[in-house]
Design an enzyme around this catalytic site. Structure first.
Site, short mmCIF file in Angstrom:
data_model
loop_
_atom_site.label_atom_id
_atom_site.label_comp_id
_atom_site.label_asym_id
_atom_site.label_seq_id
_atom_site.Cartn_x
_atom_site.Cartn_y
_atom_site.Cartn_z
N CYS A 100 0.85 -1.19 0.00
CA CYS A 100 0.00 0.00 0.00
C CYS A 100 0.89 1.24 0.00
O CYS A 100 1.79 1.36 0.82
CB CYS A 100 -0.89 -0.01 1.25
SG CYS A 100 -1.74 1.54 1.55
N CYS A 104 -3.32 7.58 -1.82
CA CYS A 104 -4.63 7.65 -2.51
C CYS A 104 -5.72 8.20 -1.62
O CYS A 104 -6.68 8.81 -2.11
CB CYS A 104 -5.05 6.28 -3.00
SG CYS A 104 -3.70 5.20 -3.42
N THR A 191 -4.51 5.06 7.20
CA THR A 191 -3.47 4.73 6.24
C THR A 191 -2.50 5.90 6.03
O THR A 191 -2.92 7.00 5.68
CB THR A 191 -4.13 4.36 4.89
OG1 THR A 191 -5.03 3.29 5.12
CG2 THR A 191 -3.10 3.96 3.85
N GLU A 257 -0.60 1.87 8.99
CA GLU A 257 -1.88 2.33 9.55
C GLU A 257 -1.60 2.80 10.98
O GLU A 257 -0.78 2.21 11.67
CB GLU A 257 -2.92 1.21 9.62
CG GLU A 257 -2.98 0.29 8.41
CD GLU A 257 -3.67 0.90 7.21
OE1 GLU A 257 -4.48 1.83 7.41
OE2 GLU A 257 -3.39 0.47 6.07
N HIS A 292 -12.53 5.79 -3.19
CA HIS A 292 -11.52 4.88 -2.65
C HIS A 292 -11.80 3.44 -3.09
O HIS A 292 -10.88 2.64 -3.22
CB HIS A 292 -11.41 5.01 -1.14
CG HIS A 292 -10.04 4.62 -0.65
ND1 HIS A 292 -8.88 5.14 -1.19
CD2 HIS A 292 -9.63 3.72 0.28
CE1 HIS A 292 -7.83 4.58 -0.61
NE2 HIS A 292 -8.25 3.71 0.29
N TYR A 296 -9.14 0.84 -5.38
CA TYR A 296 -8.75 -0.55 -5.17
C TYR A 296 -8.64 -1.32 -6.49
O TYR A 296 -7.95 -2.33 -6.56
CB TYR A 296 -9.74 -1.24 -4.21
CG TYR A 296 -9.42 -0.96 -2.75
CD1 TYR A 296 -9.02 0.31 -2.36
CD2 TYR A 296 -9.51 -1.95 -1.80
CE1 TYR A 296 -8.72 0.58 -1.04
CE2 TYR A 296 -9.20 -1.69 -0.47
CZ TYR A 296 -8.81 -0.41 -0.10
OH TYR A 296 -8.50 -0.15 1.20
N CYS A 299 -4.76 -0.30 -7.19
CA CYS A 299 -3.68 -0.80 -6.33
C CYS A 299 -3.71 -2.31 -6.19
O CYS A 299 -2.68 -2.96 -6.22
CB CYS A 299 -3.68 -0.10 -4.97
SG CYS A 299 -4.85 -0.73 -3.77
N GLU A 447 -6.91 -5.96 4.59
CA GLU A 447 -7.13 -4.60 4.11
C GLU A 447 -8.03 -4.62 2.87
O GLU A 447 -8.83 -3.71 2.67
CB GLU A 447 -5.76 -3.97 3.82
CG GLU A 447 -5.74 -2.46 3.93
CD GLU A 447 -6.07 -1.83 2.60
OE1 GLU A 447 -6.41 -0.64 2.61
OE2 GLU A 447 -5.99 -2.51 1.57
FE1 SF4 Z 1 -3.39 1.83 -0.04
FE2 SF4 Z 1 -4.69 0.92 -2.16
FE3 SF4 Z 1 -5.91 2.58 -0.43
FE4 SF4 Z 1 -3.98 3.44 -2.10
S1 SF4 Z 1 -6.00 2.62 -2.67
S2 SF4 Z 1 -4.20 3.92 0.07
S3 SF4 Z 1 -2.62 1.69 -2.12
S4 SF4 Z 1 -5.17 0.49 -0.02
FE FE Z 2 -6.83 1.17 1.89
#
Ligand code: SF4
Ligand code: FE
Length: 489
Positions: A100, A104, A191, A257, A292, A296, A299, A447
Site C-alpha cells: 500500500c 490515494c 493509512t 496504519e 476509494h 482498489y 492498487c 485490508e
Molecule cells: Fe493503499 Fe490501495 Fe488505499 Fe492506495 S487505494 S491507500 S494503495 S489500499
Molecule cells: Fe486502503
C-alpha cells in the site's frame, strides 16, 4: 516548482515533530526506523514517479488552481479520462511497491470534499468551498502528502454518535471561539498518517440533525498539538528489526496504519470545511468511499501482478512450470487480477461531472469493484500459496542459510531446480510469505476486506442503486406481462 523529489519528501518529514508511538515507545527518528521506513519508501515512490521521464505523464497533471504541473495524487479529476489515469497510476505504483502506497486516501478525500463543499455553500450560503480551495492550493504548491481521515473508532456499533456513552468515540467539536474550533476523538486504521504532512478529517457516517457537533470536516498539520499517532502492528513486523533482509520478502516497501487520536486539537476557521451541516455528511462519506473503492481497482491489481510474478517464478524454481494444473492456476490468477482492474476502469470510464466541476467515478460500479476486492485477493493468495508449496511456512531463516555450520546444508537441501540458487528460491518464498501473511499482507488480505469499507457497506450501496423496478419492468415486458416492445414499430 510544485513538485518535490523523493529525497525532498523525506527531508520534509524529518522537519516534522510527530507525536508517534510504536511498540510502547515514543519514536523520535521515525524516518529511519526499520519498521516504519518501508512505508515511507512506498509514499516516496509517488514522488519519484513524478520525476521520471517514463512515468511523468502518468504521475503528473495540470492544476486548475495553481496553473502548474502537480502530482496526480493532489489533483482534482478533470475528466473521466483522468479517473482512468488515476487507476493506471495506482496499478503502476502497486507493481513497483507490492504494498500500500497510502497517498490515494488524500487524493480521494480532496475530490470528495471539493464537490461537497461546493454544494454545501449553494444550499447553506457558507464559504467552505473557497476555504477548501485555499488549503488545496497550499497542498499543491508544496506537494504535500495528505491523509484522509474518515473511520471513527465507533464504540458500540449499535448506537449512533450521540447515543454513545462516551461522545469522544466519534470525532467531534468540543469548543469554539473567534479563532476556530477544538476537536476531540480518534480515527482508527489511518493509512499513511505518520507519513503525511496534513490530515483531512471527515465524518464517518450518516448523521441525524441533532448530531451537529459530529458533522465536521477540517484540515490540520499532522504534527499539530494534541495529535497522537499510535502505530498499528502488522504480521511479522519485528522481522524488520532482525537485520536479515531475506526474511522480509518485500525488502523496501510496506504499508502503514495508525490509530490517530485528536486530543483537543485546535483548528483555525480557515481550515474548517464543514461545521454542523449534517445533511452533507452522507454525501461526503458516499463520494469519498466510492473514490476509494475505485482506487482498489488500481492498487490491488498492481499488487496482484507482483503476486502472480512471484507464484510463476516459484513454479519455475520448483521445476513445475509446465505442469498443466500450474498453468491453469496462473491463468486463473491473471483472470482474477484483470477482473479487479476492469472494475476499476469501468467505474472510471462511467464517471460524471459534479456541480463543482471535478469528476466523480460511477458509484454503483465502484462499489462492485470493491466488493470483488473483498473476495478475489483471497483467492489470489490461496492460489499463490498452493503453487509456492508448504515450505512457505516452514522455511528456515536467512541466518540459518548464512550459518557457518548448517548453512552449507540448508543451501544443498533447499535447492529446487539445479540452475536456480537456493537463496533466490528462499527470497521468492519469502516474498509470497510477506504478501500473503507477512508485513505487506495487510494490503492484500484483511485490508482488501475492510479498507474503503467492509463488504456490507458495498452491499448496502449496491442495493440502494440497484434500480430493481426498472429491471423488473424489463422482465415483465419480455415475459409478456406488460406490453411487449413491437420490433416492427
Ligand atoms: Fe493503499 Fe490501495 Fe488505499 Fe492506495 S487505494 S491507500 S494503495 S489500499
Ligand atoms: Fe486502503
Amino acid at each position: 516548482m510544485a513538485l518535490k523529489t523523493a529525497s525532498e519528501y523525506l527531508e520534509s518529514l524529518r522537519r516534522m515533530k510527530l507525536n508517534l508511538f510504536l511498540l510502547g515507545e515514543k519514536v523520535e527518528d521515525w524516518v529511519e526506523h526499520p519498521i516504519i521506513r518501508p512505508s515511507i519508501n512506498s509514499v516516496a515512490m509517488t514522488y519519484k514517479l513524478a520525476q521520471k521521464p517514463e512515468t511523468r505523464e502518468l504521475a503528473i497533471t495540470g492544476s486548475t488552481l495553481i496553473k502548474e504541473p502537480i502530482n496526480r495524487f493532489n489533483s482534482l479529476f478533470q475528466s473521466a479520462a483522468e479517473l482512468v489515469l488515476k487507476v493506471k497510476l495506482q496499478r503502476e505504483m502497486g507493481r513497483r511497491t507490492g504494498a500500500c502506497f497510502q497517498r490515494c486516501v488524500g487524493m480521494d478525500a480532496i475530490n470528495a470534499v471539493f464537490s461537497v463543499t461546493f454544494e454545501m455553500d449553494r444550499k447553506h450560503q457558507t464559504d467552505y468551498h473557497q476555504r477548501f480551495q485555499d488549503w488545496l492550493k497550499y497542498v499543491q504548491q508544496n506537494d504535500l502528502m495528505v491523509q484522509g481521515a474518515m473511520t471513527d473508532v465507533k464504540g458500540d456499533r449499535g448506537l449512533s454518535p450521540s447515543e454513545q456513552k462516551d461522545p469522544d468515540l466519534f470525532v467531534h467539536i468540543v469548543d469554539r471561539s473567534n479563532q476556530g474550533i477544538v476537536i476531540r476523538g480518534a480515527k482508527a486504521s489511518q493509512t499513511g498518517a505518520a507519513n503525511s504532512h496534513e490530515i483531512l478529517v471527515m465524518p464517518t457516517l450518516r448523521l441525524s440533525e441533532k448530531e451537529k457537533e459530529f458533522a465536521l470536516c477540517c484540515a490540520t498539520p499532522t504534527d499539530a498539538r494534541g495529535i497522537h499517532l499510535v502505530y498499528g502492528r502488522q504480521p511479522n513486523d519485528t522481522r524488520k528489526l532482525e537485520k536479515a533482509d531475506l526474511d522480509l520478502g518485500n525488502l523496501g516497501f510496506g504499508g502503514q496504519e495508525t490509530l490517530t487520536i485528536f486530543d483537543n486539537v485546535f483548528i483555525p476557521w480557515e481550515r474548517v470545511f464543514m461545521d454542523g451541516e449534517t445533511d452533507f455528511s452522507s454525501p461526503l462519506v458516499e463520494r469519498f468511499a466510492s473514490y476509494h473503492r475505485q482506487s482498489y481497482g488500481g492498487c490491488k491489481s498492481g499488487i496482484g501482478d507482483v503476486l502472480i510474478g512471484a507464484a510463476a517464478s516459484m513454479a519455475d524454481y520448483n521445476g513445475v512450470a509446465k505442469a498443466s494444473h500450474i498453468r491453469d492456476k496462473l491463468a486463473e490468477m491473471v483472470h482474477l487480477v484483470e477482473t479487479i482492474y476492469s472494475c476499476g476502469l469501468a467505474c472510471s470510464y462511467e464517471g460524471e461531472k459534479t456541480a463543482a466541476g471535478n469528476f466523480q467515478c460511477n458509484i454503483l460500479l465502484a462499489n462492485v469493484c470493491k466488493l470483488n476486492v473483498t473476495r478475489l485477493p483471497y483467492e489470489l493468495c490461496r492460489l499463490a500459496e498452493d503453487i509456492a508449496g508448504g515450505l512457505l511456512v516452514t522455511m528456515p531463516s536467512e541466518k540459518d542459510l548464512r550459518n557457518p555450520e548448517v548453512g552449507r546444508l540448508v543451501e544443498k537441501y533447499l535447492r529446487g531446480k539445479a540452475e536456480v540458487s537456493t537463496e533466490a528460491r528462499m527470497r521468492m518464498l519469502s516474498l509470497i510469505h510477506s504478501m500473503t501473511m507477512g508485513t505487506t499482507a495487510p494490503s492484500y488480505r484483511t485490508e482488501s476486506m475492510h479498507g474503503a469499507g467492509s463488504p456490507q457497506a458495498q452491499k448496502i450501496m449496491i442495493e440502494r442503486l440497484a434500480n430493481l423496478d426498472a429491471r423488473k419492468k424489463l422482465a415483465r415486458k419480455i415475459a409478456g406481462i406488460d406490453q411487449r416492445e413491437d420490433v416492427l414499430e
